[in-house]
Design a protein around this motif. Structure first.
Motif, PDB file in Angstrom:
ATOM      1  N   GLU A 158       0.823  -1.218   0.000  1.00  0.00           N
ATOM      2  CA  GLU A 158       0.000   0.000   0.000  1.00  0.00           C
ATOM      3  C   GLU A 158       0.855   1.265   0.000  1.00  0.00           C
ATOM      4  OE1 GLU A 158      -2.838  -0.064   3.209  1.00  0.00           O
ATOM      5  OE2 GLU A 158      -3.429   2.024   2.894  1.00  0.00           O
ATOM      6  N   ASN A 238      -0.537   8.967   2.938  1.00  0.00           N
ATOM      7  CA  ASN A 238      -0.655   8.515   1.551  1.00  0.00           C
ATOM      8  C   ASN A 238      -1.880   9.133   0.869  1.00  0.00           C
ATOM      9  OD1 ASN A 238       0.141   6.919  -0.710  1.00  0.00           O
ATOM     10  ND2 ASN A 238      -1.434   5.409  -0.193  1.00  0.00           N
ATOM     11  N   LEU A 239      -2.962   9.262   1.627  1.00  0.00           N
ATOM     12  CA  LEU A 239      -4.196   9.794   1.044  1.00  0.00           C
ATOM     13  C   LEU A 239      -4.220  11.316   0.982  1.00  0.00           C
ATOM     14  CD1 LEU A 239      -6.733   7.363   2.738  1.00  0.00           C
ATOM     15  CD2 LEU A 239      -6.358   7.605   0.267  1.00  0.00           C
TER      16      LEU A 239
ATOM     17  N   PHE B  69      -4.181   2.815  -3.897  1.00  0.00           N
ATOM     18  CA  PHE B  69      -3.846   1.620  -3.113  1.00  0.00           C
ATOM     19  C   PHE B  69      -4.556   1.655  -1.757  1.00  0.00           C
ATOM     20  CE2 PHE B  69      -0.490   1.946  -6.207  1.00  0.00           C
ATOM     21  CZ  PHE B  69      -0.119   0.641  -6.481  1.00  0.00           C
ATOM     22  N   SER B  70      -4.538   2.833  -1.115  1.00  0.00           N
ATOM     23  CA  SER B  70      -5.205   2.943   0.187  1.00  0.00           C
ATOM     24  C   SER B  70      -6.722   2.876   0.031  1.00  0.00           C
ATOM     25  CB  SER B  70      -4.804   4.256   0.880  1.00  0.00           C
ATOM     26  OG  SER B  70      -3.476   4.170   1.366  1.00  0.00           O
ATOM     27  N   MET B  71      -7.230   3.435  -1.071  1.00  0.00           N
ATOM     28  CA  MET B  71      -8.692   3.381  -1.297  1.00  0.00           C
ATOM     29  C   MET B  71      -9.168   1.933  -1.380  1.00  0.00           C
ATOM     30  SD  MET B  71      -8.931   6.418  -4.134  1.00  0.00           S
ATOM     31  CE  MET B  71     -10.704   6.340  -4.427  1.00  0.00           C
ATOM     32  N   ARG B  73      -7.674  -0.734  -0.284  1.00  0.00           N
ATOM     33  CA  ARG B  73      -7.463  -1.381   1.015  1.00  0.00           C
ATOM     34  C   ARG B  73      -8.622  -1.070   1.972  1.00  0.00           C
ATOM     35  NH1 ARG B  73      -5.957  -5.170   4.113  1.00  0.00           N
ATOM     36  NH2 ARG B  73      -4.843  -4.715   6.027  1.00  0.00           N
TER      37      ARG B  73
END
Lengths: 556, 141
Positions: A158, A238-239, B69-71, B73
């Motif tokens: 991630e 990250n977001l 990637f975080s979305m 997850r």
């Protein structure tokens, strides 16, 4: 130290083959240049001014002697017979070919080493106190926690395409030797009022264009929740971290924009969802990893000790080396030895292959076959019995590595600068040579006491100039290389950012100005006052006056 | 454009939706729809409404934008069981990581060889992290 099991070995072996295939496809024209750039950086490969540069990971600076021997062999086989230790405790090779990198990685994998995440917008090598587990002032050994972070962060699916690079440092003693306050995350392992072990979590520290001291994000974190908490911080970053401007993309910019409280609330909200779940560390796993870092088989104090007073009297240079380059060990009869990679002939942090083989042999003979690299570009033999010190010193002399200058002006941090780096604006290695040539009187250096000189060849600050007692930043102005001085920085417990002294100095005047600054210090200091204390007490005025005074008058 | 779905080359599959998530929200949020989302969308809202959606295509404007990637997850974490399709700048060197965070379909970039890409899933077969496919380090089992 930690030893790979089949699982770890499979992972790095497969990663080597993955990278081999990426290199093959790139050379066949199947991967666009910009995309391969990101893939190779994630594996530590830069394309520099003259050649590629490969950065090899040394997780939290810990090495076995056979790993150092492999680095020596790689430097002979694929490079020009030397390597360079960095401030992230890693090793850089300056002359490999792009085509040979998969083979280098395969060789590294034979000794449980790799180049994973030594660059790129991902979680980098976690760094720590080079005296972890042995220093007299330690609260708790950081190494097992660094290993747990290493595992969690390695090939994290991630967090491989973060807004920007991410660096974590862990400190576990009363003096911070990991520069933890200038990291994206700084972790302080300590005991709280009721005696429980846990982490204070700092966030948003860093150097570069926008130097910032980290802020406390959480006062006390239960250690079992270390990874759940890190996961939450990374996910929020990250977001939400900026992706529109790489100079504004580090977590420190996000934290400053939101304020640490608002950022903390976002982390807390995310953490509540994952806390206590799959990433919570079971006690058995913590104990398993701690088991790799048990104290070695020390000799009893009686057997390890030796009264060195006669040897000191007979060999004053040995006495000086003992005083400067060794530190108190928590085990009676033992010393921590710093092998200074700061001699007159080599660039700071450089070692040649004979020296690497030589140091590996010394680690085998005197320090349980282990060694460490340090944030300030030296090596450490962490467990040397007092009775062996003189023999060790003689052998270090043969290797040209017994210079007793640790903590002095010439024990400087230095990025490779324009000689190698394609980001650099100015040369730095010429400055370290000049400093070594000019300030070669050891008694003078000892009299000055602790002075941290840190030199960067560009604003990215790999030489950590912001936190040098004396910081020097190379810049280019009108086609000329000039240097900005900062004074009063520190990366220790009393972390502070240096402030600019005044206008830039020409290259041939740098050592002159350093000399003037030192003169002012010597004139101003009161009994036992360190350089940093004097700057903090008297301020910049007398330094400015000495460095610029005459020029300013003549210009007026 | 080749599509890999559930670790196979797919010949018959739903088209990638053109309706953007924001338009879907303002247009009535009909259950069973498929939408296109990206890192700039309102993630809490997407997470809240995900249960109504049959497919969420997450768009990568550039391969370096890791928000998707975080979305994925977070969608899988809350139990979203529909298709999560990676679209846009999607290449073989990322689909293994994408699969691990919860994507189950990949609309590959035009220059990608789909058969070769298929081989990339599971290229590194052991992991230190828990992931959407249930694989993780031994101590987490």
């Amino acid at each position: 130290m930690y030893a790979y099991n089949e699982f770890d070995q499979t992972l790095i072996d497969q990663r080597v083959e993955q990278y081999r295939d990426q290199t093959r496809r790139y050379l066949a024209g199947e991967i666009p240049e910009e995309e391969f750039r990101v893939l190779r950086l994630m594996n530590g490969l830069y394309i520099q001014r003259l050649a590629p540069m490969l950065r090899v990971a040394i997780p939290y600076g810990l090495m076995k002697s056979d790993q150092l021997r492999m680095l020596a062999q790689i430097s002979r086989t694929y490079d020009k017979g030397y390597g360079h230790f960095t401030t992230r405790q890693n090793m850089q090779f300056n002359w490999p070919t792009l085509e040979s990198v998969p083979d280098i990685l395969a060789d590294l994998a034979k000794v449980q080493m790799h180049a994973i995440q030594t660059s790129g917008a991902c979680i980098r090598n976690t760094t720590t106190d080079p005296f972890a587990g042995v220093s007299a002032d330690e609260i708790e050994d950081t190494r097992p926690w660094c290993e747990l972070i290493r595992q969690w962060s390695t090939l994290h699916p991630e967090f491989a395409y973060l807004p920007r690079k991410f660096k974590i440092a862990v400190s576990g003693s009363s003096s911070d030797r990991a520069a933890s306050q200038v990291h994206d995350i700084g972790l302080h392992l300590y005991r709280n009022e009721v005696g429980d072990m846990g982490f204070e979590v700092l966030v948003g520290g860093g150097l570069g264009r926008t130097p910032v001291i980290g802020k406390t994000l959480r006062k006390f974190l239960e250690p079992q929740e270390l990874l759940t908490y890190l996961d939450a911080v990374l996910r929020v970053y990250n977001l939400n971290g900026r992706r529109d401007n790489k100079y504004k993309a580090r977590i420190k910019i996000l934290v400053n924009a939101l304020g640490v409280d608002a950022f903390g609330a976002m982390v807390e909200a995310e953490w509540q969802l994952i806390k206590g779940q799959e990433l919570r560390l079971p006690e058995a796993e913590i104990e398993r990893v701690k088991g790799f870092f048990k104290a070695p088989d020390y000799l009893s104090a009686m057997h390890a000790s030796r009264d060195l007073n006669d040897t000191f009297a007979e060999h004053p240079q040995f006495a000086a080396w003992y005083k400067q380059n060794t530190r108190d060990h928590k085990q009676a009869g033992y010393r921590i030895i710093i092998v200074a990679l700061k001699n007159q002939l080599q660039a700071p942090g450089d070692v040649n292959h004979q020296q690497m083989d030589g140091i590996a042999a010394l680690a085998d003979e005197f320090s349980f076959s282990e060694l460490r690299s340090t944030h300030d570009q030296n090596l450490v033999l962490a467990d040397v019995a007092q009775r062996d010190l003189f023999a060790l010193w003689l052998k270090l002399q043969d290797l040209g590595l017994a210079r007793a200058n640790v903590g002095t002006l010439t024990d400087m941090i230095n990025c490779p600068g324009l000689d190698f780096c394609s980001l650099a604006n100015a040369e730095t290695l010429i400055l370290s040579r000049q400093v070594n040539e000019t300030f070669d009187d050891m008694d003078y250096l000892y009299d000055l006491g602790e002075i941290q000189l840190k030199i960067s060849g560009c604003i990215n600050a790999c030489g950590h100039h912001h936190v040098g007692h004396i910081g020097i930043l190379g810049v280019e102005k009108g086609g000329k290389q000039v240097y900005q001085f900062t004074l009063g920085g520190s990366a220790s417990n009393d972390a502070s950012l240096g402030k600019t002294l005044g206008r830039s100095i020409e290259q041939d005047q740098v050592v002159v100005v350093i000399g003037q600054i030192l003169d002012v210090y010597v004139e101003q200091r009161q009994t036992d006052e360190t350089f940093l204390q004097v700057i903090r007490r008297v301020g910049f005025a007398p330094f400015k006056e000495r460095v610029y005074g005459t020029h300013q008058r003549s210009a007026a | 454009m080749a599509l890999i779905k559930d670790q196979q080359l797919s010949c018959s599959h739903a088209a990638t939706p053109e309706m953007r998530f924001t338009d879907w929200v303002s247009g009535g949020s009909d259950a069973g729809d498929a939408v296109l989302a990206n890192g700039a969308d309102d993630l809490p809202s997407l997470l809240a409404q995900a249960g109504k959606l049959s497919m969420i295509a997450i768009e990568f404007d550039t391969f370096a934008d890791g928000r998707g990637f975080s979305m994925a997850r977070m969608l899988r974490r809350q139990g979203y069981a529909g298709e999560i399709r990676a679209v846009g700048d999607v290449a073989m060197d990322r689909i293994d990581f994408m699969q691990r965070v919860g994507f189950n379909a990949f609309e590959l970039r035009d220059d990608q060889d789909a058969l070769q890409a298929l081989q990339k899933i599971g290229e590194v077969s052991v992991h230190f992290q828990p992931s959407a496919d249930g694989k993780g380090p031994a101590y987490m089992v």
